[in-house]
Scaffold this active site. Sequence first.
Site, PDB file in Angstrom:
ATOM      1  N   LYS A  48      28.836  47.484  42.326  1.00 50.26           N
ATOM      2  CA  LYS A  48      28.168  48.445  42.028  1.00 50.26           C
ATOM      3  C   LYS A  48      28.342  49.928  41.785  1.00 50.26           C
ATOM      4  CE  LYS A  48      24.653  45.374  45.108  1.00 50.26           C
ATOM      5  NZ  LYS A  48      23.812  45.474  45.905  1.00 50.26           N
ATOM      6  N   GLU A 107      35.120  52.728  36.861  1.00 54.33           N
ATOM      7  CA  GLU A 107      34.806  53.042  38.242  1.00 54.33           C
ATOM      8  C   GLU A 107      34.456  54.327  39.065  1.00 54.33           C
ATOM      9  OE1 GLU A 107      34.968  51.079  40.940  1.00 54.33           O
ATOM     10  OE2 GLU A 107      35.910  49.213  40.338  1.00 54.33           O
ATOM     11  N   VAL A 110      38.522  55.289  43.056  1.00 54.27           N
ATOM     12  CA  VAL A 110      40.273  54.029  43.491  1.00 54.27           C
ATOM     13  C   VAL A 110      40.494  54.672  44.412  1.00 54.27           C
ATOM     14  CG1 VAL A 110      42.132  54.195  42.312  1.00 54.27           C
ATOM     15  CG2 VAL A 110      40.976  54.137  40.523  1.00 54.27           C
ATOM     16  N   ASP A 111      40.593  53.859  45.668  1.00 57.63           N
ATOM     17  CA  ASP A 111      41.777  53.486  46.952  1.00 57.63           C
ATOM     18  C   ASP A 111      43.329  53.202  47.138  1.00 57.63           C
ATOM     19  OD1 ASP A 111      41.712  54.402  49.560  1.00 57.63           O
ATOM     20  OD2 ASP A 111      39.777  53.914  50.441  1.00 57.63           O
ATOM     21  N   GLY A 113      44.415  51.453  44.684  1.00 54.62           N
ATOM     22  CA  GLY A 113      44.062  50.948  43.285  1.00 54.62           C
ATOM     23  C   GLY A 113      44.450  50.012  43.166  1.00 54.62           C
ATOM     24  N   LEU A 114      44.398  48.879  44.421  1.00 51.80           N
ATOM     25  CA  LEU A 114      44.852  47.334  44.051  1.00 51.80           C
ATOM     26  C   LEU A 114      43.457  46.852  43.046  1.00 51.80           C
ATOM     27  CD1 LEU A 114      45.824  46.482  47.603  1.00 51.80           C
ATOM     28  CD2 LEU A 114      47.196  46.381  45.233  1.00 51.80           C
ATOM     29  N   THR A 115      42.540  46.713  43.283  1.00 51.00           N
ATOM     30  CA  THR A 115      41.107  46.300  42.755  1.00 51.00           C
ATOM     31  C   THR A 115      41.505  46.914  40.413  1.00 51.00           C
ATOM     32  OG1 THR A 115      40.072  46.585  44.308  1.00 51.00           O
ATOM     33  CG2 THR A 115      38.535  46.813  42.650  1.00 51.00           C
ATOM     34  N   LYS A 139      41.295  58.612  45.814  1.00 45.75           N
ATOM     35  CA  LYS A 139      42.195  58.647  46.218  1.00 45.75           C
ATOM     36  C   LYS A 139      43.380  59.260  46.494  1.00 45.75           C
ATOM     37  CE  LYS A 139      38.618  57.951  50.259  1.00 45.75           C
ATOM     38  NZ  LYS A 139      37.529  57.123  50.727  1.00 45.75           N
ATOM     39  N   ASP A 167      28.355  54.104  48.829  1.00 47.04           N
ATOM     40  CA  ASP A 167      27.555  53.650  49.501  1.00 47.04           C
ATOM     41  C   ASP A 167      28.700  53.092  50.701  1.00 47.04           C
ATOM     42  OD1 ASP A 167      29.263  51.282  48.493  1.00 47.04           O
ATOM     43  OD2 ASP A 167      27.556  49.662  50.240  1.00 47.04           O
TER      44      ASP A 167
HETATM   45  C1  PRP Z   1      35.160  50.040  45.384  1.00 44.84           C
HETATM   46  C2  PRP Z   1      35.828  50.491  44.000  1.00 44.84           C
HETATM   47  C3  PRP Z   1      36.468  49.738  43.724  1.00 44.84           C
HETATM   48  C4  PRP Z   1      37.223  49.304  45.537  1.00 44.84           C
HETATM   49  C5  PRP Z   1      38.359  50.604  45.187  1.00 44.84           C
HETATM   50  O1  PRP Z   1      34.223  49.027  45.235  1.00 44.84           O
HETATM   51  O2  PRP Z   1      34.061  50.684  42.915  1.00 44.84           O
HETATM   52  O3  PRP Z   1      36.383  48.606  42.961  1.00 44.84           O
HETATM   53  O4  PRP Z   1      36.054  49.414  45.624  1.00 44.84           O
HETATM   54  O5  PRP Z   1      38.977  50.061  46.396  1.00 44.84           O
HETATM   55  P1  PRP Z   1      40.152  50.012  46.243  1.00 44.84           P
HETATM   56  O6  PRP Z   1      40.981  50.573  45.237  1.00 44.84           O
HETATM   57  O7  PRP Z   1      41.071  50.048  46.988  1.00 44.84           O
HETATM   58  O8  PRP Z   1      40.919  48.599  45.490  1.00 44.84           O
HETATM   59  P2  PRP Z   1      33.294  48.753  46.923  1.00 44.84           P
HETATM   60  O9  PRP Z   1      33.903  46.885  47.484  1.00 44.84           O
HETATM   61  O10 PRP Z   1      32.355  49.185  47.161  1.00 44.84           O
HETATM   62  O11 PRP Z   1      32.150  48.186  45.643  1.00 44.84           O
HETATM   63  P3  PRP Z   1      30.480  48.618  45.428  1.00 44.84           P
HETATM   64  O12 PRP Z   1      31.173  49.270  43.763  1.00 44.84           O
HETATM   65  O13 PRP Z   1      29.222  47.380  44.431  1.00 44.84           O
HETATM   66  O14 PRP Z   1      29.824  49.824  45.852  1.00 44.84           O
END
Ligand code: PRP
Length: 188
Positions: A48, A107, A110-111, A113-115, A139, A167
């Site tokens: 979301k 997006e 990016v934390d 980056g895995l997703t 980040k 959120d």
């Molecule tokens: C957040 C963001 C990415 C992910 C990044 O989604 O939108 O999809 O986390 O994290 P990463 O780089 O460590 O993989 P979230 O799980 O918070 O869902 P949301 O977008 O529905 O709030």
Amino acid sequence: MSTTEIHPNVKRVIFTEKEIKERVSELGRQISQDYKDSKNLVLVGILKGSFIFMSDLVRSIHLPNTNVTSEFMSISSYGAETSSSGVIRIMMDLRTSIEGKDVLIIEDIVDSGLTLKHLMELLNHRNPNSLHTAVLLRKKEGLKVDVPVKYMGFDIPMVFIIGYGLDFAENYRELPYLGELKEECYKK
Ligand code: PRP
């Protein structure tokens, strides 16, 4: 912005509405320049978190000679709740084929980056003409994998950031600015 408008659970405003607006407009200008010869540009918002960024970004993109379409995907990460495993499950997929089209993933953050890395691999298998990413926040210290971000809003420190679509436990997405959540709100 006067302090009275700031949510009481926000420790400080990191980026104001105005700062976000300016940066998003700039990204829109860059994207419009880079894709001016594209036939089909598919903007893929990842729900979301990206919904507000996406809605502002699409309105900053001006490509009169391109078919610009907006699509959404909803994904969730397997594994622990607080950190992403990078193995994603598609909750809602794209409704149209991206084969031969220029695709821009949108997006919010990016934390590790895995997703995003996993998502890029997944969409690359569908043979787009090109595949790039636009990310509002990164980040840098959190990165575990190298993931290419072509259009980057802001690099941020390792703080809990909320607002403008982001959120904590599904709250605060509606705040028009990006703020740091007070520690007492997420630490017990
Ligand atoms: C957040 C963001 C990415 C992910 C990044 O989604 O939108 O999809 O986390 O994290 P990463 O780089 O460590 O993989 P979230 O799980 O918070 O869902 P949301 O977008 O529905 O709030």
